[in-house]
Design an enzyme around this catalytic site. Structure first.
Site, PDB file in Angstrom:
ATOM      1  N   LYS A 246     -13.930  17.701  10.637  1.00 37.73           N
ATOM      2  CA  LYS A 246     -14.931  17.254  12.130  1.00 37.73           C
ATOM      3  C   LYS A 246     -15.570  19.558  12.600  1.00 37.73           C
ATOM      4  O   LYS A 246     -14.541  19.144  13.227  1.00 37.73           O
ATOM      5  CB  LYS A 246     -15.369  16.639  12.909  1.00 37.73           C
TER       6      LYS A 246
ATOM      7  N   TRP B 281     -20.058  16.629  10.775  1.00 32.70           N
ATOM      8  CA  TRP B 281     -18.892  16.029   9.057  1.00 32.70           C
ATOM      9  C   TRP B 281     -18.758  16.514   8.628  1.00 32.70           C
ATOM     10  O   TRP B 281     -19.847  17.260   7.049  1.00 32.70           O
ATOM     11  CB  TRP B 281     -19.425  14.626   8.667  1.00 32.70           C
TER      12      TRP B 281
ATOM     13  N   THR C  12       0.907  -1.280   0.247  1.00 31.37           N
ATOM     14  CA  THR C  12      -0.133  -0.241   0.236  1.00 31.37           C
ATOM     15  C   THR C  12       0.412   1.488  -0.331  1.00 31.37           C
ATOM     16  O   THR C  12       2.383   1.086   0.153  1.00 31.37           O
ATOM     17  CB  THR C  12      -1.093   0.231   1.226  1.00 31.37           C
TER      18      THR C  12
ATOM     19  N   GLU D 210      -5.804  -2.901  -1.620  1.00 32.44           N
ATOM     20  CA  GLU D 210      -6.218  -4.442  -1.152  1.00 32.44           C
ATOM     21  C   GLU D 210      -7.798  -5.216  -1.496  1.00 32.44           C
ATOM     22  O   GLU D 210      -7.873  -5.882  -1.249  1.00 32.44           O
ATOM     23  CB  GLU D 210      -6.923  -4.085   0.636  1.00 32.44           C
TER      24      GLU D 210
HETATM   25  P1  AMP Z   1      -4.852   3.292  -3.342  1.00 31.49           P
HETATM   26  O1  AMP Z   1      -3.954   1.750  -2.595  1.00 31.49           O
HETATM   27  O2  AMP Z   1      -3.745   3.918  -3.126  1.00 31.49           O
HETATM   28  O3  AMP Z   1      -5.069   2.356  -3.919  1.00 31.49           O
HETATM   29  O4  AMP Z   1      -5.829   3.798  -2.319  1.00 31.49           O
HETATM   30  C1  AMP Z   1      -6.956   3.401  -1.774  1.00 31.49           C
HETATM   31  C2  AMP Z   1      -7.709   4.806  -1.553  1.00 31.49           C
HETATM   32  O5  AMP Z   1      -8.111   5.884  -2.847  1.00 31.49           O
HETATM   33  C3  AMP Z   1      -8.770   4.120  -1.084  1.00 31.49           C
HETATM   34  O6  AMP Z   1      -9.228   4.183  -0.010  1.00 31.49           O
HETATM   35  C4  AMP Z   1      -9.601   5.520  -1.938  1.00 31.49           C
HETATM   36  O7  AMP Z   1      -9.331   6.368  -0.548  1.00 31.49           O
HETATM   37  C5  AMP Z   1      -8.994   6.200  -2.709  1.00 31.49           C
HETATM   38  N1  AMP Z   1      -9.832   5.802  -3.665  1.00 31.49           N
HETATM   39  C6  AMP Z   1      -9.722   5.295  -4.820  1.00 31.49           C
HETATM   40  N2  AMP Z   1     -11.144   5.040  -5.983  1.00 31.49           N
HETATM   41  C7  AMP Z   1     -11.128   6.360  -5.412  1.00 31.49           C
HETATM   42  C8  AMP Z   1     -12.232   6.885  -6.047  1.00 31.49           C
HETATM   43  N3  AMP Z   1     -12.976   7.180  -7.440  1.00 31.49           N
HETATM   44  N4  AMP Z   1     -12.707   8.070  -5.508  1.00 31.49           N
HETATM   45  C9  AMP Z   1     -12.214   9.194  -4.340  1.00 31.49           C
HETATM   46  N5  AMP Z   1     -11.421   7.898  -3.383  1.00 31.49           N
HETATM   47  C10 AMP Z   1     -11.008   6.989  -4.423  1.00 31.49           C
END
Ligand code: AMP
Length: 541
Positions: free
Chosen positions: A437, A442, A183, A328
């Protein structure tokens, strides 16, 4: 009574074998400097066999981790298949991470072999003394650059020349590890996610469904999303399974490079994070490219602003396919596609829906849990943490004692705060740490950002929480004007623009103008940096 179907193992080897039999003439194109390198699938499959033999000679065995430190290109694709099909574990590394995190990841994964793009060699030379378990470095080119300090080191093409193309692919179990990614790690060390053959196989089918992206043999697909970011969102496996032509941009990721490549190779589908497409949109305001071959643009990784979706579609006729997912989750979770009966809605309602993250794809189940532990109603108003489960979702992190806190009752806790409407469309309100917050309410920083970015004079905007004596937190808007409006855009214009859309309590208490929004290693807004920068910011009374 049991079903009486074959217990057929879902492996990446079967995807490669399909490509070998059916699509030898299909093409893989890579931009390499000013020229384009072209391989057929037949050549690719042959080279994958040679590479597997070469890796075996270097001592790679079943379960060993094979890491890559590379841009999107044809050699990288070959490793994507050689490693998992021989029973090893492909491990692409995020080349934009700081050195200490790269070293942590390589050591934690216990990578045995590390492939390096020649252009990235200096970074690995610096880190090599700390990479404890790496036994061989392989330069992804014709020769080993003179004077390199890493050792033992081999040239990719030499290894291939000296190896046979016939490799007896082993029979693998579908639950064996095929690949891993870490990640992007916002707090603490990055966590490892290990994908299985089965999860990648099923996820490939998921990407191909007509109601997700409908990937197909007829596509000419250009993954701009890096192959180290959730395996380029799983697209290399799906496209090779289907026999799509592939176009890799290499290290050439400027908007102009990408627009030229789409135009010259007649790309039909592409994928990447919103910041990238914002750059292209900006380019198209001043320069002309024929992008009419594009049937769609998969946008995910961060919220696609509604203004961007509208601009691409209304001004340039390009369909934005907005999707949400996570490392994940392989990563596909939801896609924002209108249902048939929503097609008749007025334009503004349709675009509002399309800017949501959409409905879960078949294979992924969702629910959202509020602070009291109950499931939120699907009313588009209640907030809760999104939880997911399904066959391509992580069940624990690799050798990590932080796993327990991320799971609840067999569900994976995403850390994303959402609403879910009556049609099942989720809307990410925020990452749980980004939500503002304010006096028990929120406020969604993402809603405010989207609205500010819809202002014609704004290039980018990020909204963060700043401490407030009475309200606990209040929003501060950090805005990047478009170059032509750098000296003229005012705070009042931004607030006036927001007034019609938000009630008073949602309006930012202040607006600051900044040069650019800091980005994470995968190109998302890095609000951590802004929060530190504006930690002691005094909001007006
Ligand atoms: P990663 O594992 O680096 O791809 O990050 C995943 C995170 O990216 C998710 O938990 C979201 O917070 C954010 N994310 C992914 N796609 C979107 C989307 N279309 N809109 C808003 N947030 C997103």
């Amino acid at each position: 009574m049991q079903g009486q179907m074959m217990d057929y193992q879902l492996t990446i080897t079967s995807l490669l074998e399909r490509a070998r039999r059916l699509f030898p003439k299909k093409e893989i194109v890579t931009k390499a400097g000013p020229s384009l390198e072209r391989f057929t699938y037949a050549e690719m499959v042959e080279r994958v066999g040679r590479l597997a033999n070469a890796l075996e000679k270097l001592g790679v065995r079943r379960g060993d981790r094979v890491a890559t430190f590379a841009w999107n290109n044809a050699r990288h694709l070959e490793i994507y298949f050689a490693a998992p099909c021989m029973g090893a574990v492909l491990h692409p590394i995020n080349l934009r991470l700081p050195g200490d995190q790269i070293a942590y990841i390589v050591n934690h994964a216990e990578d045995k072999v590390l492939f390096v793009d020649p252009s990235l060699l200096p970074a690995i030379e610096k880190l090599a003394p700390y990479l404890k378990k790496v036994e061989h470095f392989i330069i992804m080119g014709d020769k080993v650059p003179e004077g390199t300090t890493i050792s033992p080191v081999h040239a990719y093409e030499d290894l291939l020349k000296d190896s046979s193309a016939d490799y007896p692919w082993p029979h693998l179990g579908e639950n064996e590890a095929a690949a891993m990614c870490y990640t992007s790690g916002t707090t603490g060390n990055p966590k490892g996610v290990v994908y299985s053959h089965r999860s990648i196989y099923l996820h490939s089918l998921g990407l191909s469904m007509a109601d997700s992206f409908g990937l197909s043999e007829r596509d000419i697909f250009m993954p701009v999303v890096p192959m180290f970011h959730v395996l380029a969102w799983g697209t290399p496996f799906a496209t090779v399974m289907l026999g799509s032509n592939l176009v890799f941009p290499g290290a050439h990721l400027q908007p102009r490079d990408l627009a030229e490549l789409i135009q010259s190779e007649k790309v039909t589908l592409t994928a990447g994070v919103p910041t990238l497409w914002m750059g292209i949109l900006n380019l198209l305001e001043n320069e002309r490219y024929d992008l009419s071959s594009l049937r769609g643009m998969i946008v995910g990784g961060a919220a696609a602003p509604q203004s961007m979706i509208e601009a691409f579609e209304k001004k340039h006729g390009i369909t934005v396919m907005h999707a949400w997912g996570m490392t994940e989750m392989s990563p596909l979770g939801t896609v924002s596609r209108l249902k048939s009966y929503q097609m008749d809605l007025p334009d503004d309602e349709k675009f509002t829906l399309r800017a949501k993250q959409g409905t879960s794809v078949p294979g992924v189940e969702i629910r959202a849990i509020d602070e009291s532990g109950g499931e939120i109603p699907w009313d588009g108003k209640a907030f809760g943490e999104l939880q997911v489960r399904g066959p391509w979702i992580v069940s624990s992190y690799f050798n990590d004692d932080r796993s327990a806190e991320s799971f609840h009752d067999g569900w994976f806790r995403t850390g994303d705060v959402v609403t879910i409407d009556a049609e099942g469309f989720i809307q990410i309100v925020d990452r749980s740490k980004d939500v503002i917050k304010s006096g028990g309410e929120w406020i969604s920083s993402q809603d405010l950002e989207n609205a500010i970015m819809a202002h014609p004079k704004v290039l980018e905007a990020a909204v963060i929480a700043v401490a407030h004596p009475k309200w606990q937190e209040r929003p501060l808007a950090c805005v990047v004007p478009k170059p032509d409006f750098k000296d003229s855009l005012t705070k009042e214009e931004i607030l006036e623009h927001l007034k019609s859309r938000f009630s008073k309590m949602y309006l930012p208490d202040d607006v600051v103008f900044i040069e650019s929004v800091p980005k994470t290693s995968v190109g998302k807004f890095d609000k951590k940096v802004l929060r530190v920068q504006f930690k002691d910011f005094k909001l007006p009374e």
